[in-house]
Scaffold this motif. Structure first.
Motif, PDB file in Angstrom:
ATOM      1  N   GLU A 194      -7.886   9.497 -10.231  1.00 33.74           N
ATOM      2  CA  GLU A 194      -8.516   9.035 -11.742  1.00 33.74           C
ATOM      3  C   GLU A 194      -7.288   8.141 -12.425  1.00 33.74           C
ATOM      4  N   TYR A 195      -6.050   8.700 -12.517  1.00 33.63           N
ATOM      5  CA  TYR A 195      -5.006   7.888 -12.999  1.00 33.63           C
ATOM      6  C   TYR A 195      -4.990   6.760 -12.124  1.00 33.63           C
ATOM      7  N   VAL A 196      -4.718   6.513 -11.102  1.00 33.05           N
ATOM      8  CA  VAL A 196      -4.615   5.391 -10.287  1.00 33.05           C
ATOM      9  C   VAL A 196      -5.619   4.363 -10.641  1.00 33.05           C
ATOM     10  N   GLY A 233      -6.037   0.347 -12.847  1.00 36.10           N
ATOM     11  CA  GLY A 233      -6.350  -0.825 -12.449  1.00 36.10           C
ATOM     12  C   GLY A 233      -6.059  -0.984 -10.855  1.00 36.10           C
ATOM     13  N   PHE A 234      -5.755   0.256 -10.164  1.00 32.76           N
ATOM     14  CA  PHE A 234      -5.093  -0.076  -8.739  1.00 32.76           C
ATOM     15  C   PHE A 234      -6.477   0.367  -7.670  1.00 32.76           C
ATOM     16  N   SER A 235      -6.313  -0.046  -6.782  1.00 32.90           N
ATOM     17  CA  SER A 235      -7.405   0.310  -5.422  1.00 32.90           C
ATOM     18  C   SER A 235      -7.185   1.737  -4.934  1.00 32.90           C
ATOM     19  N   GLY A 267       3.325  -7.319 -10.979  1.00 36.06           N
ATOM     20  CA  GLY A 267       1.640  -7.926 -10.700  1.00 36.06           C
ATOM     21  C   GLY A 267       1.318  -7.453  -9.299  1.00 36.06           C
ATOM     22  N   ILE A 268       1.422  -6.218  -8.802  1.00 36.95           N
ATOM     23  CA  ILE A 268       1.098  -6.019  -7.188  1.00 36.95           C
ATOM     24  C   ILE A 268      -0.044  -5.360  -7.436  1.00 36.95           C
ATOM     25  N   PRO A 269      -1.140  -5.983  -6.833  1.00 36.16           N
ATOM     26  CA  PRO A 269      -2.499  -5.067  -6.719  1.00 36.16           C
ATOM     27  C   PRO A 269      -2.465  -4.186  -5.516  1.00 36.16           C
ATOM     28  N   SER A 272       0.827  -1.315   0.113  1.00 39.30           N
ATOM     29  CA  SER A 272      -0.067   0.094  -0.210  1.00 39.30           C
ATOM     30  C   SER A 272       0.940   1.234   0.032  1.00 39.30           C
ATOM     31  N   HIS A 273       0.221   2.280  -0.382  1.00 41.45           N
ATOM     32  CA  HIS A 273       1.005   3.663  -0.702  1.00 41.45           C
ATOM     33  C   HIS A 273       0.301   4.682  -0.155  1.00 41.45           C
ATOM     34  N   ASP A 274       0.497   5.568   0.897  1.00 37.46           N
ATOM     35  CA  ASP A 274       0.110   6.712   1.262  1.00 37.46           C
ATOM     36  C   ASP A 274       0.587   7.897   0.457  1.00 37.46           C
ATOM     37  N   VAL A 275      -0.374   8.684  -0.117  1.00 39.61           N
ATOM     38  CA  VAL A 275       0.129   9.956  -0.803  1.00 39.61           C
ATOM     39  C   VAL A 275      -0.057  11.046  -0.039  1.00 39.61           C
ATOM     40  N   ASP A 276       1.145  11.448   0.345  1.00 35.81           N
ATOM     41  CA  ASP A 276       1.110  12.623   1.357  1.00 35.81           C
ATOM     42  C   ASP A 276       1.251  13.952   0.626  1.00 35.81           C
ATOM     43  N   HIS A 277       1.899  13.883  -0.539  1.00 36.79           N
ATOM     44  CA  HIS A 277       2.126  15.229  -1.288  1.00 36.79           C
ATOM     45  C   HIS A 277       1.681  14.920  -2.699  1.00 36.79           C
TER      46      HIS A 277
END
Ligand SMILES: [Zn+2]
Length: 269
Positions: A98-100, A104-106, A71-73, A6-11
């Motif tokens: 929208e890009y994400v 095909g990512f959550s 292949g990482i969801p 998982s990735h947190d988008v801080d900026h």
């Protein structure tokens, strides 16, 4: 063992910090101290300190490339409120969300309110307004939580949270568990709680993975901030690439999304 990335988008962009917070002034102070203490190279110092001139601060396209190839969801958590140097507004995140999604990512909410019912509700509603769909999951910015957080998130309609983290230990070896109708996925390994030396980062990671294996952990959640996938934070970037490679090479591990992990756990009950 199944691994959830998982990735947190801080900026998102530099300008979201202009006149809104002290992000850049704190960064200049901190990174200059790091340079003096020889913790970072001059090149890294330059990249970090001139980042206010960059077009963007997020590295979402680059992280998506890596995750796609492997292949990482994965799931990206976006802020719907501002605080603790996360300063973009929901509308300013719309294009990247929208890009994400289109790749095909959550997507989930990177929460600010963790103990205020209305605040939690408002963030979930903002997400729906901006994206047009409901958020399944949430992770709190700075993994803040107290004893009321999970019940409040459940009440707000979330299916899962991933904010439990042992800050003292710097890792959490614990399986996901259900509280009422909501699943909690403790953060097993978090990039920013590892040492900044690449070799130490790797040995700590191996130690935590080993511990998870010994404890019989079925789902291990890992947090990597896309912000670090850049030449300015070379060790973090290299660590992420190394991490993905060692997990991919070892047949004991496979990648799964939060949603699929929930489906599996519900079925197994
Ligand atoms: Zn955050």
């Amino acid at each position: 063992m199944k691994v959830i990335i998982s990735h947190d988008v801080d900026h998102i962009r530099p300008r979201e910090h202009w006149f809104r917070d002290l992000f850049f002034s704190k960064l200049w102070y901190r990174e200059t101290a790091n340079l003096i203490k020889r913790r970072i190279s001059i090149l890294e110092w330059t990249f970090r300190c001139t980042s206010f001139l960059s077009k963007r601060l997020n590295n979402i396209p680059e992280v998506i490339d890596v995750d796609n190839c492997s292949g990482i969801p994965s799931t990206f958590f976006f802020g719907m409120n501002q605080g603790l140097n996360m300063s973009y507004k929901p509308q300013e995140a719309k294009a990247m969300i929208e890009y994400v999604k289109n790749h095909g990512f959550s997507v989930g909410v990177h929460g600010i309110s963790y103990n205020d019912e209305n605040g939690i509700k408002n963030e979930r509603e903002s997400f729906e307004k901006v994206t047009g769909f409901e958020a399944n999951g949430i992770r709190m910015h700075y993994v803040r939580n107290d004893e009321n957080t999970i019940p409040l998130l459940e009440k707000a309609g979330y299916q899962f949270d991933s904010s439990e983290f042992d800050k003292k230990k710097g890792y959490t070896i614990k399986n996901p568990y259900k509280v009422g109708e909501i699943w909690e996925f403790p953060v097993g390994i978090m990039d920013s709680y590892l040492d900044s030396n690449l070799e130490t980062m790797k040995s700590q990671t191996l130690e935590y993975i080993d511990l998870a294996n010994k404890e019989g952990i079925e789902y291990l959640t890992i947090l990597f901030h896309d912000f670090y996938y850049s030449k300015a934070y070379e060790n973090y970037m290299k660590w992420y690439e190394w991490l993905i490679a060692i997990l991919q090479e070892d047949e004991r591990y496979s990648f799964i999304s939060f949603e699929d992990a929930i489906r599996e756990m519900e079925k197994a009950k």
